[in-house]
Design a protein around this motif. Structure first.
Motif, PDB file in Angstrom:
ATOM      1  N   THR A  17      31.490  55.318  41.158  1.00  0.00           N
ATOM      2  CA  THR A  17      30.031  54.546  41.469  1.00  0.00           C
ATOM      3  C   THR A  17      29.447  54.808  42.668  1.00  0.00           C
ATOM      4  O   THR A  17      28.560  54.273  43.030  1.00  0.00           O
ATOM      5  CB  THR A  17      30.099  53.056  41.114  1.00  0.00           C
ATOM      6  OG1 THR A  17      31.163  52.549  42.130  1.00  0.00           O
ATOM      7  CG2 THR A  17      30.764  52.870  39.610  1.00  0.00           C
ATOM      8  N   LEU A  77      36.199  43.763  44.914  1.00  0.00           N
ATOM      9  CA  LEU A  77      34.860  44.007  44.673  1.00  0.00           C
ATOM     10  C   LEU A  77      34.414  44.604  43.282  1.00  0.00           C
ATOM     11  O   LEU A  77      33.628  44.108  42.498  1.00  0.00           O
ATOM     12  CB  LEU A  77      33.805  44.707  45.810  1.00  0.00           C
ATOM     13  CG  LEU A  77      32.551  44.983  45.736  1.00  0.00           C
ATOM     14  CD1 LEU A  77      31.684  43.705  45.429  1.00  0.00           C
ATOM     15  CD2 LEU A  77      31.967  45.858  46.644  1.00  0.00           C
ATOM     16  N   LEU A  78      35.169  45.771  43.080  1.00  0.00           N
ATOM     17  CA  LEU A  78      34.967  46.438  41.879  1.00  0.00           C
ATOM     18  C   LEU A  78      35.399  45.509  40.500  1.00  0.00           C
ATOM     19  O   LEU A  78      34.916  45.632  39.581  1.00  0.00           O
ATOM     20  CB  LEU A  78      35.629  47.683  41.664  1.00  0.00           C
ATOM     21  CG  LEU A  78      35.244  48.937  42.717  1.00  0.00           C
ATOM     22  CD1 LEU A  78      36.132  49.933  42.837  1.00  0.00           C
ATOM     23  CD2 LEU A  78      33.835  49.169  42.335  1.00  0.00           C
ATOM     24  N   SER A 106      35.560  42.473  40.450  1.00  0.00           N
ATOM     25  CA  SER A 106      34.522  41.081  40.513  1.00  0.00           C
ATOM     26  C   SER A 106      33.260  41.609  39.910  1.00  0.00           C
ATOM     27  O   SER A 106      32.653  40.818  38.721  1.00  0.00           O
ATOM     28  CB  SER A 106      33.972  40.721  41.819  1.00  0.00           C
ATOM     29  OG  SER A 106      35.217  40.096  42.335  1.00  0.00           O
ATOM     30  N   VAL A 107      32.724  43.033  39.886  1.00  0.00           N
ATOM     31  CA  VAL A 107      31.907  43.421  39.292  1.00  0.00           C
ATOM     32  C   VAL A 107      31.922  43.356  37.830  1.00  0.00           C
ATOM     33  O   VAL A 107      31.181  43.226  36.992  1.00  0.00           O
ATOM     34  CB  VAL A 107      31.176  44.780  39.791  1.00  0.00           C
ATOM     35  CG1 VAL A 107      30.299  45.432  38.998  1.00  0.00           C
ATOM     36  CG2 VAL A 107      30.683  44.496  41.362  1.00  0.00           C
ATOM     37  N   GLU A 108      33.303  44.160  37.383  1.00  0.00           N
ATOM     38  CA  GLU A 108      33.653  44.234  36.088  1.00  0.00           C
ATOM     39  C   GLU A 108      33.855  43.011  35.437  1.00  0.00           C
ATOM     40  O   GLU A 108      33.009  42.747  34.277  1.00  0.00           O
ATOM     41  CB  GLU A 108      34.854  45.028  36.038  1.00  0.00           C
ATOM     42  CG  GLU A 108      35.290  45.298  34.660  1.00  0.00           C
ATOM     43  CD  GLU A 108      36.935  46.107  34.618  1.00  0.00           C
ATOM     44  OE1 GLU A 108      37.185  46.267  33.473  1.00  0.00           O
ATOM     45  OE2 GLU A 108      37.259  46.444  35.714  1.00  0.00           O
ATOM     46  N   ASN A 145      30.093  41.683  35.134  1.00  0.00           N
ATOM     47  CA  ASN A 145      29.713  42.503  33.862  1.00  0.00           C
ATOM     48  C   ASN A 145      29.949  41.924  32.280  1.00  0.00           C
ATOM     49  O   ASN A 145      29.059  41.840  31.493  1.00  0.00           O
ATOM     50  CB  ASN A 145      29.837  43.858  33.881  1.00  0.00           C
ATOM     51  CG  ASN A 145      28.905  44.739  33.032  1.00  0.00           C
ATOM     52  OD1 ASN A 145      27.716  44.658  32.976  1.00  0.00           O
ATOM     53  ND2 ASN A 145      29.544  45.644  32.668  1.00  0.00           N
TER      54      ASN A 145
END
Length: 208
Positions: A155, A189-190, A192-194, A197
């Protein structure tokens, strides 16, 4: 004595300096912006359509990356970087030190004939293994269990870094222990984004 000479050299350079006319400093920012970034446009133009479609699923939807796709992407990245003078690549990550860290490797590998070949595989792109004992872990494990791995974050676009010694390809990565504990600022962070989502998709399903 040396300091005095350097001071005189600096003064002489200052006296001989002349400003550059404004007209010579003008440039089209839109032309140079992102020129050292392997962005979506570069990927789309260099990758086969099927590979680009698979990679886009990984970037946008978080789908697992196929090894064969990774090999093709790695080759395109290497060609793009070497065309611009890069000789090395690095997995670039943010350990818990407040600074970035890098593990450098060369695109060039010696062969048995005394020459060298240029190599960069999907495996080299996807995963690296820096010395995790060199970075803080928050007491997660003793030193003898200090294996740590970097994993490519598709990403974030790869980019070229320039310094007086030349150029090298920077691959943004996440950094975690061999048991999966986050050893950097990017992994949480990644994750948390997952997680966000996933929950947003669940909520949207409730509304049909």
């Amino acid at each position: 004595m040396t300091h005095t000479i350097r001071r005189y050299d600096a003064l002489a350079a200052a006296r001989g300096w002349t400003p550059v006319p404004n007209g010579e400093l003008r440039m089209d920012i839109t032309e140079i912006f992102g020129e050292n970034v392997f962005d979506f446009q570069d990927m789309k133009s260099r990758l086969p359509k099927s590979v680009w479609a698979e990679l886009k699923k990984t970037i946008v939807e978080g789908e697992p990356l196929n090894q064969k796709v990774a090999d093709v992407v790695a080759l395109a990245m290497k060609e793009w970087a070497t065309e611009r003078g890069a000789t090395h690549y690095t997995h670039w990550f943010q350990p818990l030190t407040g600074a970035t860290a890098e593990k450098h490797d060369s695109f060039i590998t010696p062969n048995q004939g005394g020459g060298a070949v240029s190599e960069f595989s999907g495996k080299d792109l996807i995963q690296g293994e820096p010395d995790a004992s060199s970075f803080p872990s928050g007491g997660l494990r003793p030193t003898f269990e200090a294996r740590g791995y970097t994993a490519w974050d598709p990403t974030s676009p790869v980019f070229l870094m320039e310094n007086p010694n030349g150029r090298y390809l920077c691959i943004p990565t996440a950094f975690a222990s061999w048991k999966g504990e986050a050893l950097d600022h990017k992994t949480p962070l990644l994750r948390s984004v997952e997680a966000l989502n996933t929950q947003v998709k669940r909520a949207l399903k409730l509304f049909g």
